[in-house]
Design a protein around this motif. Structure first.
Motif, PDB file in Angstrom:
ATOM      1  N   ALA A 107       0.831  -1.204   0.000  1.00  0.00           N
ATOM      2  CA  ALA A 107       0.000   0.000   0.000  1.00  0.00           C
ATOM      3  C   ALA A 107       0.864   1.251   0.000  1.00  0.00           C
ATOM      4  O   ALA A 107       0.541   2.248  -0.654  1.00  0.00           O
ATOM      5  N   ARG A 108       1.982   1.227   0.742  1.00  0.00           N
ATOM      6  CA  ARG A 108       2.881   2.377   0.740  1.00  0.00           C
ATOM      7  C   ARG A 108       3.486   2.583  -0.634  1.00  0.00           C
ATOM      8  O   ARG A 108       3.639   3.722  -1.093  1.00  0.00           O
ATOM      9  N   LEU A 111       0.951   4.226  -2.836  1.00  0.00           N
ATOM     10  CA  LEU A 111       0.769   5.630  -2.491  1.00  0.00           C
ATOM     11  C   LEU A 111       1.933   6.472  -2.989  1.00  0.00           C
ATOM     12  O   LEU A 111       1.746   7.593  -3.479  1.00  0.00           O
ATOM     13  N   ARG A 178      -9.250  12.105  -4.846  1.00  0.00           N
ATOM     14  CA  ARG A 178      -9.256  10.680  -4.535  1.00  0.00           C
ATOM     15  C   ARG A 178      -8.382   9.989  -5.572  1.00  0.00           C
ATOM     16  O   ARG A 178      -8.600  10.144  -6.779  1.00  0.00           O
ATOM     17  N   VAL A 180      -6.234   6.312  -6.849  1.00  0.00           N
ATOM     18  CA  VAL A 180      -6.201   4.859  -6.722  1.00  0.00           C
ATOM     19  C   VAL A 180      -5.448   4.272  -7.912  1.00  0.00           C
ATOM     20  O   VAL A 180      -5.496   4.810  -9.022  1.00  0.00           O
ATOM     21  N   CYS A 199     -10.870   1.276  -2.316  1.00  0.00           N
ATOM     22  CA  CYS A 199      -9.456   1.436  -1.957  1.00  0.00           C
ATOM     23  C   CYS A 199      -8.903   2.819  -2.297  1.00  0.00           C
ATOM     24  O   CYS A 199      -7.729   3.079  -2.024  1.00  0.00           O
ATOM     25  N   GLU A 201      -7.596   6.411  -2.189  1.00  0.00           N
ATOM     26  CA  GLU A 201      -7.043   7.207  -1.103  1.00  0.00           C
ATOM     27  C   GLU A 201      -7.615   8.620  -1.170  1.00  0.00           C
ATOM     28  O   GLU A 201      -7.421   9.331  -2.151  1.00  0.00           O
ATOM     29  N   GLY A 203      -7.910  12.640  -0.166  1.00  0.00           N
ATOM     30  CA  GLY A 203      -6.957  13.672   0.216  1.00  0.00           C
ATOM     31  C   GLY A 203      -7.485  15.053  -0.106  1.00  0.00           C
ATOM     32  O   GLY A 203      -8.593  15.224  -0.622  1.00  0.00           O
ATOM     33  N   VAL A 221      -2.405  13.086   0.921  1.00  0.00           N
ATOM     34  CA  VAL A 221      -3.189  11.894   0.595  1.00  0.00           C
ATOM     35  C   VAL A 221      -2.679  10.731   1.437  1.00  0.00           C
ATOM     36  O   VAL A 221      -1.468  10.489   1.483  1.00  0.00           O
ATOM     37  N   GLY A 222      -3.578  10.027   2.088  1.00  0.00           N
ATOM     38  CA  GLY A 222      -3.212   8.811   2.801  1.00  0.00           C
ATOM     39  C   GLY A 222      -2.173   8.987   3.883  1.00  0.00           C
ATOM     40  O   GLY A 222      -1.387   8.085   4.138  1.00  0.00           O
ATOM     41  N   LYS A 451      -3.109   6.173   7.882  1.00  0.00           N
ATOM     42  CA  LYS A 451      -4.350   6.622   7.252  1.00  0.00           C
ATOM     43  C   LYS A 451      -4.802   7.930   7.876  1.00  0.00           C
ATOM     44  O   LYS A 451      -4.892   8.057   9.092  1.00  0.00           O
TER      45      LYS A 451
END
Length: 468
Positions: A107-108, A111, A178, A180, A199, A201, A203, A221-222, A451
């Motif tokens: 996930a990182r 992002l 947003r 993704v 899913c 993210e 922001g 974001v995130g 998050k």
């Protein structure tokens, strides 16, 4: 129905036994015996033996109170069952823990790729909105160029007029985004993120602009944040994984400002474009203007082993309203291996659909839109290509012009900016895994991202600092 009532009755009795004074008293008596064992003996303090399994004395009252062998055996069996269930509940398996860690790392990486590519991309060429557009002329001028000039003049008129747009000294914009990563493809398979909507993210961003050629943006974001800005002489950016660094090449506008937020800069950007035809965009008939980056700018943006081969932008202007409704931005980068291996090419394409134009103090501003980004990697080796697709949706909440008190001091670059400049190819993936496919990320170390809770942040002119 009777079976259900029987189940709840048994559950109620079990809870009552667990909370009953008798059971609590039995537990306190057992604790006293343990304390007596620990502190008994002439040699001083003694440690009680460590139990790897359940305590036989912690069985149900029925088994212990009966005194029979069968009742005691039943209590022990129940104790073992309860202990096993407790261990399974309290201690997750190593496989599950490893999977959770891998998911967080992926996930990182997603992002980082989203923010690196979509956070603050720049326009292809340098422009100065203070300079007037070329005078419309059809004499000794190619029809493609004169048509483009006419389309741009119609665009300025539809956006509020040259005089009103030129009176804007500074601009403030705040909005939501947003982001993704939606799919990944290589030579062997195609992996799609089927939970893209869930899913994504969320922001927010804040954008400040000041004539001439100064701008600053914060986008969070995130749990991570990207800063970028320009003081008219230097473009810089800060990310949690690369720190602060200057952008390679000439001073260029922020691409996000071209997405219906700064009509004068958008018109100046396409001043050197050519009209290449017409096309429908979302059912709207549009003129297409094509802008190609000149070789000198491409060379100035090239550094080291990363060479910018081309950068092209297409602008789609509605024939009905005259407004800019779609931007297609594509650039190709050639990266030579440091070990003399195969050459790798990266083609980055951003398609932005600009929607919901509304007047703000007489100027037409787009209040929403969406972008689709495609990263296409290919090389000289056959069947070695990869393709990553990302999406962003944005909406504008606040817009203000000529904000009092804004000065050049607000656009000063950070003091910790690194010496030298960094090519934009540094944000391209280098092989780390995504949470739904094999790429993306950057090899630089990144702190854990947490998050962000949008509802607990006060977004007023600036975005709270992250703690990376």
């Amino acid at each position: 129905m009777e079976r259900t009532q029987g189940f709840f009755a048994a559950l109620k009795q079990e809870v009552a036994r667990g909370l009953s004074p008798a059971r609590a008293r039995r537990r306190s008596e057992a604790a006293e015996r343990d304390a007596a064992l620990r502190f008994s003996g002439p040699g001083g303090e003694m440690l009680a033996p460590l139990m790897e399994g359940p305590d036989p004395e912690s069985g149900d009252g029925e088994g212990r109170g009966s005194g029979s062998g069968a009742g005691a055996a039943g209590g022990r069996r129940e104790g073992w069952g309860r202990w096993v269930r407790g261990q399974l509940t309290q201690a997750p398996s190593s496989v599950a823990a490893a999977a959770a860690g891998a998911g967080a790392g992926a996930a990182r990486n997603d992002l980082r790729l989203l923010l690196g590519v979509m956070g603050a991309p720049l326009a292809p060429v340098h422009v100065c909105a203070a300079e007037p557009l070329p005078h419309l002329s059809i004499k000794d001028t190619p029809i493609e160029t004169s048509s483009a000039q006419y389309i741009l003049q119609q665009y300025l008129a539809a956006s509020g007029g040259q005089k009103l747009l030129s009176s804007v000294r500074n601009t403030y914009v705040m909005g939501k985004v947003r982001m993704v990563a939606t799919e990944f493809e290589n030579a062997g398979r195609l992996v799609k993120n089927r939970n893209a909507a869930r899913c994504a993210e969320p922001g927010r961003f804040v954008l400040w602009q000041m004539a001439p050629e100064m701008w600053y943006i914060e986008l969070a974001v995130g749990g991570s944040k990207v800063h970028a800005g320009c003081n008219g002489k230097l473009v810089w950016r800060h990310t949690p994984w690369l720190g602060s660094h200057a952008a390679k090449g000439p001073v260029r506008p922020l691409r996000r400002a071209l997405q219906g937020l700064d009509p004068l800069t958008a018109a100046s950007m396409f001043a050197g474009a050519r009209c290449i035809g017409e096309r429908k965009v979302n059912g709207e008939d549009c003129f297409i203007l094509k802008l190609c980056t000149d070789p000198e700018t491409l060379k100035a943006r090239t550094e080291g082993l990363a060479e910018i081969i081309r950068h092209v932008m297409f602008g789609y202007f509605s024939q009905r309203t005259g407004l800019l409704v779609h931007i297609e931005d594509s650039h190709l980068t050639r990266i030579q291996s440091t070990t003399g291996g195969d050459v790798v090419y990266w083609e980055t394409t951003i398609n932005s659909f600009i929607e919901d134009y509304r007047p703000v103090d007489g100027i037409m501003i787009a209040h929403s839109g969406r972008s689709a980004v495609t990263l296409f990697r290919f090389g000289e080796v056959a069947m070695s290509h990869t393709k990553t697709r990302m999406e962003e949706a944005w909406s504008i909440e606040e817009v203000a012009f000529n904000v009092p008190g804004l000065s050049m001091d607000c656009f000063i670059p950070p003091t910790d900016i690194k010496s030298g400049s960094v090519c934009e190819a540094v944000e391209l993936p280098h092989g780390e895994k995504s949470k739904f496919g094999p790429p993306p990320g950057h090899r630089a170390k990144v702190a854990a991202l947490e998050k962000a809770d949008d509802d607990k942040l006060a977004w007023r002119g600036t975005i709270p600092e992250d703690h990376h």
